[in-house]
Structure formats: C-alpha cells, structure tokens
Design an enzyme around this catalytic site. Sequence first.
Site, PDB file in Angstrom:
ATOM      1  N   CYS A   1      18.427  13.160  24.833  1.00 59.47           N
ATOM      2  CA  CYS A   1      19.305  14.026  23.518  1.00 59.47           C
ATOM      3  C   CYS A   1      20.717  14.039  23.386  1.00 59.47           C
ATOM      4  CB  CYS A   1      19.816  15.585  24.149  1.00 59.47           C
ATOM      5  SG  CYS A   1      20.913  15.912  25.831  1.00 59.47           S
TER       6      CYS A   1
ATOM      7  N   ASP B   1      19.137  13.231  30.222  1.00 55.30           N
ATOM      8  CA  ASP B   1      19.811  13.484  29.628  1.00 55.30           C
ATOM      9  C   ASP B   1      20.776  12.682  31.019  1.00 55.30           C
ATOM     10  OD1 ASP B   1      21.846  14.805  28.390  1.00 55.30           O
ATOM     11  OD2 ASP B   1      21.986  16.712  29.850  1.00 55.30           O
TER      12      ASP B   1
ATOM     13  N   HIS C   1      20.715  24.677  26.402  1.00 57.52           N
ATOM     14  CA  HIS C   1      20.991  24.152  24.852  1.00 57.52           C
ATOM     15  C   HIS C   1      19.706  23.980  24.081  1.00 57.52           C
ATOM     16  CE1 HIS C   1      22.379  21.247  21.841  1.00 57.52           C
ATOM     17  NE2 HIS C   1      22.531  20.393  22.619  1.00 57.52           N
TER      18      HIS C   1
ATOM     19  N   ARG D   1      29.520  26.082  19.985  1.00 59.08           N
ATOM     20  CA  ARG D   1      29.449  25.267  21.029  1.00 59.08           C
ATOM     21  C   ARG D   1      30.684  25.634  22.434  1.00 59.08           C
ATOM     22  NH1 ARG D   1      26.481  20.252  21.883  1.00 59.08           N
ATOM     23  NH2 ARG D   1      28.239  18.913  22.700  1.00 59.08           N
TER      24      ARG D   1
ATOM     25  N   GLN E   1      18.559  21.443  20.896  1.00 60.63           N
ATOM     26  CA  GLN E   1      18.718  20.618  20.584  1.00 60.63           C
ATOM     27  C   GLN E   1      16.467  20.630  21.363  1.00 60.63           C
ATOM     28  OE1 GLN E   1      19.905  17.254  21.116  1.00 60.63           O
ATOM     29  NE2 GLN E   1      18.170  17.147  20.851  1.00 60.63           N
TER      30      GLN E   1
ATOM     31  N   ARG F   1      18.234  17.680  14.741  1.00 60.62           N
ATOM     32  CA  ARG F   1      18.578  18.792  14.991  1.00 60.62           C
ATOM     33  C   ARG F   1      18.642  19.351  12.971  1.00 60.62           C
ATOM     34  NH1 ARG F   1      22.075  17.981  19.277  1.00 60.62           N
ATOM     35  NH2 ARG F   1      23.050  20.191  18.440  1.00 60.62           N
TER      36      ARG F   1
END
Length: 316
Positions: A268, A225, A129, A102, A132, A296
Amino acid sequence: MTLRHLLADDDLSPVDQRAVLERALALKADPFSDRCLEGPRTVSILFDKPTLRTQVSFVGAVAQLGGFPMVVDGRLAGVGERESVADVARVLGPQSAAVVWRTYGQDRLEEMATHAGVPVVNALTDDYHPCQVLADLLTVLEHRGTTEGLALAYVGDGANNMAHSYLLGCATAGMHVRIGTPTSHQPRPDILARAERIAARQGGSVAVTDDPVAAVTGVDVVATDTWVSMGQESESGTRRGASSPFEPFRVTEELMAHAGDDAAFLHCLPAYRGHEVEASVIDGPRSLVWHESENRLHAQKALLSWLLEQHRMGDR
C-alpha cells in the site's frame, strides 16, 4: 432513508463491492464519463494523518467527477479538540456532497457519519483502510480477470488496519485470505470473526498463521505493509532489526518463490526497502505496486459516484 457510508470494508455487500469495482473499470477506461459532482459540488476531505496517495487520488477523483475538493487540515481545524466532531460534522454536512476523513480512532469517523447527513468515507483509520483494499481488488481484477477463488496472503503486522481490511474486503470478494503474522500481533478477534462469516457465505476462507511460508505457499497475491505504522514511530527500534518479531515475514525473493508461479506482489506504500520487502521484489516483474497506487484514483472515484447515487435513490 438509510444513508450509505464506507466506514469499514464490510459496509459494502458483495453485490455492492462488485458494482463499485465494475464502475471503477468503466471510469478508468473513460475517465470523464461520470460528472456526478458537476456544479461544482464540494467534497470535504479532512486529513489528521500524513498523506500522499490518499490526498492526490481523492483530490483527482473529485475533480474528474466535476466537483471541488475542499481539503481541510484536521490538525489545524482541531477536530475533536477545538470543536467537537459532531459540531464539525454539522458544519461540513450541509456544505458538502460527501465527507472523506483520514484520521485515528474509528469512533471519530463513526461520530462524523452520525451527524454529517451525507455519505462519509473512511480514508484510513487505525482499524481499517477500505479504500486501499478496493484499489487492491481492482488491481487483482485487472490482472487476473476475477477475484473469486483466488488466494491472497498478507504477511507482516496482523494487528494493523491493512490486515483487518484485507480480511474483510477480500472475504467479501470471494477470496481465500491468509494472514501470516507473529503470534504477538494477531488480527482483532471480532474482525476475524466477521471475515469468517463473510467468507463462509462467499465461498472463500480465512486463516491466520505464524508461519510465513505456510501463509504464501501457492497463493495468487502476496501483500505486505510497513512494520511501523503511523503513530508507532516510537516503537521502530523493536519493530525493525534482527530481534524484530517481523523479521521472518520480510517479503524476499526466497519467500515469493513459495507463492504461485505468476503471483503478484502488492504494497500500500510507503515502502521501506530492506525492511518489510526486498528491493528486488517491489521493483521486480511480479510487483503491481504502481498500478495499485494509480488505482486508488479509479476505485475512490467509483466509490464516491456509487455512494452519491445511493444517496439520490434514497431521496426519491
């Protein structure tokens, strides 16, 4: 041998993506049926950015697969500063079954993949991402029984990593993807073009609009988001408030009323109620956010299992 990674959503073909999602469904139903990391084998998990769901879900996934999740603080290690990314990759690769990272720049992740010699997974970069979106697709698949032909609207910052991954990942899943965003925050043109090519092959479509109502009208899923992504904290004053270009794109009950009758809401996380979404939406009956968060674990567990299987098959 071609080593498989997940650096961006379209590293998975439609067939690959479906295989990962079907594996995720199976592993969610029978959590300890796959012990591909028994030994335990180590998966190196590096974090340069703040994390909650990514750390919890990847650590849990590796443990449930029988492995050892070795969490590395990338800032403490000084990846790319104290040691080059290439040198770190050469240290981690021989001691790991896979590397999960990440980080910030996509170029860092690509350099890790070039030198690690094991599968590398994008756990978030500034551009994408993909883990996700795999979890989101798993959530949609559970909720609706399919992804093909469904319409998803993402509203908010169309230039961020979630918008890019929705374009690529949902087009791969055969969905109709709409991005509702101000003209000042459009998706990257090259990523949009990639999504359009995928959608044309998969029977889906891609559209970008600066009209939030047009974006969500009749869709099966509405997603958003935060308006202030990691690294943009200094811009919070212009990204939030009455003068923000994102104000018309807040997901309210009124906006959700334009979506399909049984449209689901996704986010998310972390969420900032009263900014990008009303509390009554994210905490209401249409919200699948907490299922999405749990997924996830299952999606990433399936992804690791699938990538390691591809690696074993490539060694034969």
